[in-house]
Every structure is written in C-alpha cells, then in structure tokens.
Design a protein around this motif. Structure first.
Motif, mmCIF file in Angstrom:
data_model
loop_
_atom_site.group_PDB
_atom_site.id
_atom_site.type_symbol
_atom_site.label_atom_id
_atom_site.label_comp_id
_atom_site.label_asym_id
_atom_site.label_seq_id
_atom_site.Cartn_x
_atom_site.Cartn_y
_atom_site.Cartn_z
ATOM 1 N N GLY A 196 0.798 -1.223 0.000
ATOM 2 C CA GLY A 196 0.000 0.000 0.000
ATOM 3 C C GLY A 196 0.826 1.265 0.000
ATOM 4 O O GLY A 196 0.337 2.336 -0.366
ATOM 5 N N ALA A 197 2.076 1.164 0.400
ATOM 6 C CA ALA A 197 2.948 2.331 0.446
ATOM 7 C C ALA A 197 3.559 2.652 -0.911
ATOM 8 O O ALA A 197 4.175 3.701 -1.097
ATOM 9 N N THR A 198 3.375 1.765 -1.873
ATOM 10 C CA THR A 198 4.002 1.915 -3.178
ATOM 11 C C THR A 198 3.281 2.946 -4.028
ATOM 12 O O THR A 198 2.049 2.949 -4.118
ATOM 13 N N GLU A 199 4.038 3.835 -4.667
ATOM 14 C CA GLU A 199 3.463 4.858 -5.540
ATOM 15 C C GLU A 199 2.742 4.203 -6.712
ATOM 16 O O GLU A 199 3.271 3.299 -7.358
ATOM 17 N N GLY A 200 1.532 4.655 -6.972
ATOM 18 C CA GLY A 200 0.745 4.110 -8.068
ATOM 19 C C GLY A 200 -0.233 3.042 -7.646
ATOM 20 O O GLY A 200 -1.160 2.714 -8.398
ATOM 21 N N VAL A 201 -0.053 2.503 -6.437
ATOM 22 C CA VAL A 201 -1.013 1.536 -5.905
ATOM 23 C C VAL A 201 -2.200 2.310 -5.356
ATOM 24 O O VAL A 201 -2.040 3.209 -4.533
ATOM 25 N N LEU A 202 -3.398 1.945 -5.813
ATOM 26 C CA LEU A 202 -4.610 2.670 -5.450
ATOM 27 C C LEU A 202 -5.403 2.000 -4.345
ATOM 28 O O LEU A 202 -6.103 2.659 -3.582
ATOM 29 N N ASN A 203 -5.298 0.664 -4.262
ATOM 30 C CA ASN A 203 -6.079 -0.050 -3.261
ATOM 31 C C ASN A 203 -5.458 -1.417 -3.013
ATOM 32 O O ASN A 203 -4.882 -2.018 -3.920
ATOM 33 N N THR A 204 -5.538 -1.880 -1.773
ATOM 34 C CA THR A 204 -5.116 -3.243 -1.434
ATOM 35 C C THR A 204 -6.271 -3.938 -0.730
ATOM 36 O O THR A 204 -7.055 -3.298 -0.034
ATOM 37 N N PRO A 267 -15.264 8.483 7.190
ATOM 38 C CA PRO A 267 -15.481 8.165 5.770
ATOM 39 C C PRO A 267 -14.161 8.400 5.042
ATOM 40 O O PRO A 267 -13.546 9.462 5.182
ATOM 41 N N LEU A 268 -13.727 7.415 4.269
ATOM 42 C CA LEU A 268 -12.434 7.496 3.597
ATOM 43 C C LEU A 268 -12.543 6.978 2.174
ATOM 44 O O LEU A 268 -13.239 5.993 1.913
ATOM 45 N N SER A 269 -11.833 7.614 1.258
ATOM 46 C CA SER A 269 -11.767 7.093 -0.105
ATOM 47 C C SER A 269 -10.865 5.859 -0.104
ATOM 48 O O SER A 269 -10.108 5.617 0.844
ATOM 49 N N ASN A 270 -10.903 5.075 -1.169
ATOM 50 C CA ASN A 270 -10.082 3.865 -1.240
ATOM 51 C C ASN A 270 -8.596 4.180 -1.106
ATOM 52 O O ASN A 270 -7.862 3.472 -0.404
#
Length: 329
Positions: A196-204, A267-270
């Motif tokens: 999840g810390a990787t740049e470009g990863v949007l969701n895990t 409330p949080l976005s993905n």
C-alpha cells in the motif's frame, strides 16, 4: 451604567446583524438546487473578490443554469457532490456561483466575463482582480476536468498543495487505467502495509486464494511498472500469483492497522484507506492524508464516543453523508 448598557446592546445588535448578513451570502448545501451540488457558494462577486484578497485564495466561479438541463443537474450530482472535491473547493478557494439564466447582478458578471446566458456549466478560476489563473473549463463535465483547473490555479497561489488533494487527483486520473495483481505472503497484514505504500497503488485487499493469504493490488497502469512492483514484492518475500476462482476477501482483516484505530470511524476514499493503513502499520503520521474536515472529525471522535460509527468500510459517498448527519445530530 445605563448608557453603557445601551451601548452594549447596540454592539451586540450590530454583531448579530453582521453575522446574519454573512450567513445569507452563502447557499445552504442541504437546501439548494440540484445543479449546485454540495458546495456552499457565495452569491455576490464583490464579496467573493474581497474575501479573495483578504484570504489570498482564488475565486472559483461556477456559471450554472439554475434550474437547468440534464447536463447541469448531472454536473451538480456527480462533480460538485464529490466529497473531497467539494471540500477542496470550500477549503482552498472562494466558491462563487453565477446563475446564467437570471438578470440583475448575475447578468452583470456574465457580461463582465463575456459568458453566454442559458448555457451548460462553465467554471472560471480567477484572482481578486478577476484575472484568470487557469484555462476556462467548458465542455468538459468530468470531475477530473475541474480538478485539473483547480490544481493549475493552486500551483500559482499556494507553496504546497495539500496531500488529500493530491490523493484525490490520483484517484480521478486513474479511473480508466486500473489493473489488478495478486501476491501471496505469510501475512496479508504485512502485505497490505508494504504494498500500500508503493506509488501508483490505489487499493489493497486482504484475501485467501489457493489456501494462502494473498493481497489483491489495484494499481494505475500508467504509474506502475509491473516488473518493478514484482521485484519490490519479491524483496519483501511476496510471491506474484495468478488469480483463480478460489479467491475470497478476508473482510475481517481488511486494512488491519486502520480498523484498530479511531480512523475506522471516518469516511475514507479507497486511496486514503490504503495510504492511512500503510502509514499506521509503519508507525508514521497518517493525518497528512486527511482533509481539514476529516481531521476535525478525527479529533471529535477521540473525545466523543457518541460520534462513533464504523464508516471506513462503507461506500465513500454514503459514509460521508452519514458522518455529516452524525456531526449535526
């Protein structure tokens, strides 16, 4: 003493009058036309530009037909109701709406900017003098189109763009370029934290497949070199795995670090969930990913148990609406 008493009454009356007039200058998102979305708008150009000069914020002008056509209503429902986009408009700009199908002051501002009447939504972002800070937004009725103009204007105004707005841009930009990849590992809590810390990863997403713990990664194909992501995964003892029909989410273990903190009541976005969960797992400050309103909610949650309801695992728009209701209750 009597004179001072009357003086105090007069001062209070003036203060009340000023507060009332200030409140009337803005629209109420709970009681306004569909075309205006969820933004609280100013209605007077002179007031907006005066505030722009005072607060050093750009003026975001929406030229909107109210009541309007299907395009106008859709723009209000979809673009101007996106929770983080709404907050960015209210937090970083002076929002002003001009009705393009009315006369009076509205018509005067239409003429000033040479905008047509009875038109689809148009957005201009200007400084306190009315000079443009970004290209006019017309014919592009997407959230990304508005966001791009906002970011252009902010780059000329602020030294640094808030991280919550950076995350919003990444999510809006990746709508049509997402792909998925699965990795198996000894512990999906660790998998979500690291990937999840990787740049470009949007969701895990934590899950099980082929009898193993896995993490499903959703990423922006334009931002992630999948070979580099595989290499990073292998360095962390994660193994790329091909999807099959045995995959099932591990709902009770999703975002493990986040769900064991007060952040779960937000409330949080993905993408916010992904970055916050990773930051918490790495014992880093996660508040940087929150908007000002979310930060305020978090502080209230920590001190007021009656405001607590698990929302992070709900759809973002639904959870945001519910949190607003809880805050006002």
């Amino acid at each position: 003493m009597k004179k001072n008493h009357y003086t105090l009454i007069g001062i209070l009356a003036l203060c009340f009058s000023f507060a009332s007039s200030t409140a009337q200058e803005r629209t109420n998102p709970l009681q306004q036309d569909q075309e205006l979305g969820k933004v609280s708008w100013y209605r007077d150009y002179d007031v907006a530009t005066s505030l722009s000069k005072k607060e050093n914020k750009p003026v975001l002008i929406l030229f909107q037909e109210v009541p309007g056509c299907t395009t106008c209503r859709n723009y209000g429902d979809n673009v101007l109701s996106n929770p983080l986009l709404v907050e960015a408009i209210e937090d970083l700009f002076i929002p002003l709406v001009i009705h393009n199908n009315k006369g009076g002051k509205d018509r005067a501002i239409l003429n000033q900017f040479n905008e047509p009447s009875w038109n689809n939504p148009v957005v201009r972002i200007v400084d306190a003098t009315g000079a443009g800070l970004a290209p006019r937004v017309a014919g592009n009725y997407s959230a990304k189109g508005l966001y791009t103009a906002m970011r252009t204007a902010l780059a000329k105004t602020y030294a640094e763009i808030p991280e919550y707005m950076n995350l919003l841009g990444k999510e809006l930009s990746a709508v049509h370029s997402t792909k998925e990849k699965y990795y198996s590992m000894y512990c999906f809590w660790t998998g979500e934290k690291q990937l999840g810390a990787t740049e470009g990863v949007l969701n895990t997403e934590a899950g099980f497949m082929k009898g193993r713990e896995v993490v499903k990664v959703t990423y922006d194909d334009r931002k992630v070199d999948i070979k580099a992501l595989d290499t990073y995964a292998k360095r962390n003892n994660f193994t790329p795995i091909t999807e099959d029909n045995s995959y099932r989410p591990a709902s009770n273990d999703e975002d493990y670090y986040l769900r064991h903190t007060p952040y779960k009541y937000l409330p949080l976005s993905n993408l916010q969930k992904t970055k916050i969960n990773s930051a918490l797992g790495k014992r880093k400050d996660a508040t940087v990913y929150l908007s000002p309103r979310q930060q305020k909610w978090l502080q209230d949650i920590k001190t007021n148990k009656s405001k607590r309801e698990v929302l992070f695992d709900k759809s973002f728009a639904t959870a945001w609406k519910r949190k607003l209701a809880l805050s006002q209750g």
